[in-house]
Design a protein around this motif. Structure first.
Motif, mmCIF file in Angstrom:
data_model
loop_
_atom_site.group_PDB
_atom_site.id
_atom_site.type_symbol
_atom_site.label_atom_id
_atom_site.label_comp_id
_atom_site.label_asym_id
_atom_site.label_seq_id
_atom_site.Cartn_x
_atom_site.Cartn_y
_atom_site.Cartn_z
ATOM 1 N N ARG A 237 42.320 43.156 45.145
ATOM 2 C CA ARG A 237 41.843 42.725 43.829
ATOM 3 C C ARG A 237 42.977 42.564 42.825
ATOM 4 N NH1 ARG A 237 39.155 46.960 41.686
ATOM 5 N NH2 ARG A 237 38.373 45.623 40.019
ATOM 6 N N ARG A 238 44.188 42.971 43.226
ATOM 7 C CA ARG A 238 45.367 42.914 42.367
ATOM 8 C C ARG A 238 45.151 43.715 41.084
ATOM 9 N NH1 ARG A 238 47.356 36.560 42.986
ATOM 10 N NH2 ARG A 238 47.573 36.624 45.266
ATOM 11 N N LYS A 239 44.661 44.956 41.276
ATOM 12 C CA LYS A 239 44.409 45.841 40.153
ATOM 13 C C LYS A 239 44.995 47.224 40.423
ATOM 14 C CE LYS A 239 41.875 43.116 37.521
ATOM 15 N NZ LYS A 239 42.290 42.724 36.138
ATOM 16 N N THR B 170 55.111 46.372 42.655
ATOM 17 C CA THR B 170 55.033 47.625 41.898
ATOM 18 C C THR B 170 55.222 48.844 42.797
ATOM 19 O OG1 THR B 170 53.578 46.684 40.209
ATOM 20 C CG2 THR B 170 53.522 49.074 40.481
ATOM 21 N N HIS C 5 45.343 46.181 46.226
ATOM 22 C CA HIS C 5 46.112 44.952 46.403
ATOM 23 C C HIS C 5 45.206 43.745 46.625
ATOM 24 C CE1 HIS C 5 50.068 46.915 46.527
ATOM 25 N NE2 HIS C 5 49.438 47.912 47.111
ATOM 26 N N GLU D 148 41.642 49.997 34.413
ATOM 27 C CA GLU D 148 42.179 48.988 35.318
ATOM 28 C C GLU D 148 43.135 48.059 34.582
ATOM 29 O OE1 GLU D 148 39.373 46.781 37.552
ATOM 30 O OE2 GLU D 148 38.621 48.511 38.676
ATOM 31 N N VAL D 149 44.297 47.824 35.211
ATOM 32 C CA VAL D 149 45.266 46.866 34.683
ATOM 33 C C VAL D 149 45.700 45.963 35.826
ATOM 34 C CG1 VAL D 149 46.087 48.444 32.892
ATOM 35 C CG2 VAL D 149 47.225 48.393 35.115
ATOM 36 N N ASP D 150 46.230 44.793 35.495
ATOM 37 C CA ASP D 150 46.690 43.863 36.524
ATOM 38 C C ASP D 150 47.835 44.480 37.319
ATOM 39 O OD1 ASP D 150 44.845 41.970 35.734
ATOM 40 O OD2 ASP D 150 46.249 40.942 34.392
ATOM 41 N N LEU D 151 47.764 44.361 38.640
ATOM 42 C CA LEU D 151 48.791 44.905 39.520
ATOM 43 C C LEU D 151 49.896 43.873 39.699
ATOM 44 C CD1 LEU D 151 49.812 47.113 41.402
ATOM 45 C CD2 LEU D 151 48.390 46.149 43.215
ATOM 46 N N VAL D 152 51.089 44.209 39.248
ATOM 47 C CA VAL D 152 52.240 43.312 39.367
ATOM 48 C C VAL D 152 52.786 43.393 40.791
ATOM 49 C CG1 VAL D 152 54.538 42.767 38.484
ATOM 50 C CG2 VAL D 152 52.783 43.690 36.945
#
Length: 211
Positions: A113-115, A131, A111, A124-128
């Motif tokens: 790094r928002r990944k 989620t 959280h 690694e992808v962007d953390l919505v």
């Protein structure tokens, strides 16, 4: 044709009231029946475990097929979700699952790094924001239902970011209204929910359950 009202849930940090609290820690066992429960055709047993201290949580399940179904689906499915509890509900930090003798698979949520670190390419992808993983989503929907009952009125629809092992999809929930469920302990009040994930390209992209 039913008239559907659509909600996109506000993300953490927005003007969203705090959700209800988690139920007390404990363990429960459920039986899954084929068809009507009166036929007594049990096809699976699932144990649920919930632990939390107000700031952090850990939930786990252990499910296995029983009876004739066990001849075709052997092994045990073990799932674990752990993370923090925020004012808007659960914040998963790690989800793991193991199916039978297959290796354990793990997804992590950073959280800061928002990944999301998963098994995709790239990993690694962007953390919505908001989620949930494959296990925490059930508890999060329950918390929302208790704090915002209007979401579960017949015809209401809301969406929620849902993590797979490789990325983050957007699951759509549609409320079917009150529908009591027969259990071994008697009839239990419940609301029927249908969840649909357009990212799944098979006939199993939608399923129904009760909250």
């Amino acid at each position: 044709m039913a008239l559907l009202a659509s909600w996109t849930l506000p993300m953490p940090g927005g003007a969203l009231a705090a959700v209800a609290r988690l139920p007390p820690p404990g363990e429960q066992r459920f039986r899954v029946y084929y068809g009507d429960m009166s036929r007594d055709l049990v096809v699976a047993e699932i144990d649920y475990r919930l632990q939390h201290d107000g700031d952090a949580y850990e939930v786990g399940t252990r499910g296995k097929a029983v009876g004739m179904v066990a001849m075709f689906y052997s092994g045990v499915l073990v799932q674990t979700s752990m993370g923090r509890i925020g004012p808007h509900g659960l914040l998963p930090e790690q989800y793991s699952e193991r199916r039978g003798k297959r290796p354990e698979r793990v997804v992590r949520f950073d959280h800061a790094r928002r990944k999301m670190i998963g098994l995709g390419n790239p990993p690694e992808v962007d953390l919505v924001p908001g989620t949930q993983d494959r296990l925490s989503v059930f508890y999060q929907v329950g918390l929302l239902a208790r704090s915002r009952p209007a979401l579960l009125e017949r015809g209401q629809r809301f969406t929620m970011p849902l993590a797979s092992m490789k990325g983050i999809d957007r699951a759509s929930f549609t409320a079917g209204g009150a529908e009591p469920v027969e259990t071994a302990r008697g009839r239990v009040p419940a609301v029927r929910l249908t969840v649909r994930n357009e990212a799944i390209r098979t006939i199993r992209r939608s399923m129904s359950g009760w909250a």
